[in-house]
Each structure stands twice: as C-alpha cells, then as structure tokens.
Design a protein around this motif. Structure first.
Motif, mmCIF file in Angstrom:
data_model
loop_
_atom_site.group_PDB
_atom_site.id
_atom_site.type_symbol
_atom_site.label_atom_id
_atom_site.label_comp_id
_atom_site.label_asym_id
_atom_site.label_seq_id
_atom_site.Cartn_x
_atom_site.Cartn_y
_atom_site.Cartn_z
ATOM 1 N N ALA A 3 21.502 20.672 49.417
ATOM 2 C CA ALA A 3 22.762 20.934 49.486
ATOM 3 C C ALA A 3 24.459 21.862 48.844
ATOM 4 O O ALA A 3 23.622 21.951 47.433
ATOM 5 N N TYR A 4 24.820 22.596 48.854
ATOM 6 C CA TYR A 4 25.756 22.811 48.044
ATOM 7 C C TYR A 4 27.222 22.924 48.175
ATOM 8 O O TYR A 4 27.912 22.769 48.819
ATOM 9 N N ILE A 5 27.491 22.474 47.545
ATOM 10 C CA ILE A 5 29.537 22.596 47.373
ATOM 11 C C ILE A 5 29.405 23.742 46.837
ATOM 12 O O ILE A 5 29.970 24.327 45.659
ATOM 13 N N VAL A 6 30.894 23.548 47.348
ATOM 14 C CA VAL A 6 31.555 25.412 47.030
ATOM 15 C C VAL A 6 33.084 25.012 46.359
ATOM 16 O O VAL A 6 33.337 24.624 47.659
ATOM 17 N N GLY A 7 33.430 25.361 45.549
ATOM 18 C CA GLY A 7 35.135 24.670 45.642
ATOM 19 C C GLY A 7 35.932 26.207 45.020
ATOM 20 O O GLY A 7 35.822 27.201 43.833
ATOM 21 N N LYS A 8 36.818 26.343 45.552
ATOM 22 C CA LYS A 8 37.926 27.425 45.513
ATOM 23 C C LYS A 8 38.838 27.072 44.752
ATOM 24 O O LYS A 8 39.972 26.163 45.385
ATOM 25 N N LEU A 9 39.704 27.313 43.101
ATOM 26 C CA LEU A 9 40.484 26.452 43.182
ATOM 27 C C LEU A 9 41.781 27.015 42.263
ATOM 28 O O LEU A 9 41.262 28.783 41.729
ATOM 29 N N LEU A 57 30.195 26.877 42.420
ATOM 30 C CA LEU A 57 28.960 26.934 42.674
ATOM 31 C C LEU A 57 28.128 25.366 42.377
ATOM 32 O O LEU A 57 27.888 25.611 42.175
ATOM 33 N N ILE A 58 27.619 24.530 43.003
ATOM 34 C CA ILE A 58 27.036 23.446 42.806
ATOM 35 C C ILE A 58 25.809 22.824 43.318
ATOM 36 O O ILE A 58 26.094 22.863 44.884
ATOM 37 N N GLU A 59 24.754 22.728 42.865
ATOM 38 C CA GLU A 59 23.263 22.516 44.165
ATOM 39 C C GLU A 59 22.867 21.245 44.011
ATOM 40 O O GLU A 59 22.588 20.673 42.951
ATOM 41 N N PHE A 60 22.976 20.403 44.524
ATOM 42 C CA PHE A 60 22.290 18.892 45.036
ATOM 43 C C PHE A 60 20.976 19.576 45.646
ATOM 44 O O PHE A 60 19.858 20.589 46.395
ATOM 45 N N PRO A 61 19.574 18.146 45.871
ATOM 46 C CA PRO A 61 18.903 18.381 46.610
ATOM 47 C C PRO A 61 18.776 18.145 48.018
ATOM 48 O O PRO A 61 18.081 18.560 48.696
ATOM 49 N N ASP A 62 19.800 17.324 48.730
ATOM 50 C CA ASP A 62 20.426 17.760 49.722
ATOM 51 C C ASP A 62 21.447 16.925 50.187
ATOM 52 O O ASP A 62 22.814 16.977 49.324
ATOM 53 N N MET A 63 21.973 16.859 50.810
ATOM 54 C CA MET A 63 23.587 16.972 51.848
ATOM 55 C C MET A 63 23.758 15.299 51.393
ATOM 56 O O MET A 63 24.979 14.795 50.902
ATOM 57 N N ARG A 64 22.650 14.538 51.217
ATOM 58 C CA ARG A 64 22.666 13.534 51.226
ATOM 59 C C ARG A 64 23.823 12.386 50.075
ATOM 60 O O ARG A 64 24.284 12.350 48.971
ATOM 61 N N SER A 65 22.482 13.998 48.831
ATOM 62 C CA SER A 65 22.857 13.593 47.398
ATOM 63 C C SER A 65 24.607 14.379 46.994
ATOM 64 O O SER A 65 25.172 13.810 45.932
ATOM 65 N N ALA A 66 24.385 14.844 48.026
ATOM 66 C CA ALA A 66 26.157 15.610 47.716
ATOM 67 C C ALA A 66 27.502 14.482 47.765
ATOM 68 O O ALA A 66 28.411 14.074 47.237
ATOM 69 N N ARG A 67 26.959 14.046 49.164
ATOM 70 C CA ARG A 67 27.828 13.269 49.575
ATOM 71 C C ARG A 67 27.762 12.512 48.186
ATOM 72 O O ARG A 67 29.522 11.231 48.585
ATOM 73 N N ALA A 68 26.775 11.816 48.311
ATOM 74 C CA ALA A 68 27.388 10.478 47.308
ATOM 75 C C ALA A 68 28.129 10.768 45.613
ATOM 76 O O ALA A 68 28.782 10.108 44.905
ATOM 77 N N TRP A 69 27.855 12.312 45.208
ATOM 78 C CA TRP A 69 29.269 12.933 44.147
ATOM 79 C C TRP A 69 29.925 12.547 44.812
ATOM 80 O O TRP A 69 30.975 11.928 44.079
ATOM 81 N N TYR A 70 30.595 13.645 45.748
ATOM 82 C CA TYR A 70 31.579 13.218 45.584
ATOM 83 C C TYR A 70 32.457 12.032 46.785
ATOM 84 O O TYR A 70 33.353 11.705 46.172
ATOM 85 N N VAL A 93 31.264 21.225 51.585
ATOM 86 C CA VAL A 93 29.713 21.587 50.915
ATOM 87 C C VAL A 93 29.109 22.000 52.900
ATOM 88 O O VAL A 93 29.273 21.480 53.848
ATOM 89 N N ALA A 94 27.720 22.226 51.978
ATOM 90 C CA ALA A 94 27.136 23.392 53.885
ATOM 91 C C ALA A 94 25.666 23.103 53.005
ATOM 92 O O ALA A 94 25.370 22.453 51.558
ATOM 93 N N ASP A 95 25.004 22.854 53.878
ATOM 94 C CA ASP A 95 22.897 23.041 54.493
ATOM 95 C C ASP A 95 22.789 24.144 53.406
ATOM 96 O O ASP A 95 23.123 25.152 53.975
#
Length: 101
Positions: A3-9, A57-70, A93-95
């Motif tokens: 899963a990927y977190i995409v941020g624009k600041l 752009l941050i890559e996480f192992p899966d959606m669950r890990s991305a959500r846990a971080w946020y 966040v997107a798969d």
C-alpha cells in the motif's frame, strides 16, 4: 499487497519540519514503511494549479500497516504540528498492484 501513502504539501514556512521529520520517519520505519519519494523537484503535467512544494510517497507492506502508521497515537501530535504550522496537505492511501502469478 503493498500500500502507498501519497502526500502533497504546500508549505509557507519549514520551521516545523525538523521535529516532524524526526518523529515521523521513525514511525514510518516502525510500521514497515519506506520512503520512495521525499521532497525533490516536482512538476505538474495535468490538473489545476501549480505543483505542490513537496511530494511524499511511502510504501508499506499492506493497507493495514499504512493505516496503523497514520492512526498511531504518536503520529497524532505530528498531524497537529503540521496543521498548526499552516501546511496545506493532501494525503491518500492506495493499494498497489497485486502480485502477478
């Protein structure tokens, strides 16, 4: 599936970033994430308005890990710091692409 977190600041003042970076980078790693893009030059090919000041752009192992971080309570303070500092953020966040057989 990754899963990927995409941020624009859009940032007027970067004074907040030293504290944010120190905490956030450690939490990303703790939740299994890794940065693929962090800042650097960006250019808008399509869409309204100019490119953001920074793209992440941050890559996480899966959606669950991305959500846990946020949703990590230790990150909540960093969200507040970013908002108090007047940073306009778009974060999603997107798969990723499922593994091919």
């Amino acid at each position: 599936m990754a899963a990927y977190i995409v941020g624009k600041l859009n940032v007027a003042n970067w004074d907040w970033y030293r504290e944010y970076r120190k905490v956030t980078e450690a939490l990303v790693a703790e939740h299994g994430g890794r940065y693929l893009v962090k800042g650097g030059e960006s250019e808008s090919f399509e869409g309204a308005g100019p490119a953001p000041d920074a793209v992440v752009l941050i890559e996480f192992p899966d959606m669950r890990s991305a959500r846990a971080w946020y949703c990590d309570p230790r990150y909540a303070g960093m969200i507040e710091l970013r908002r108090r500092s007047g940073v306009a953020t778009e974060l999603l966040v997107a798969d990723g692409v499922p593994p091919q057989p």
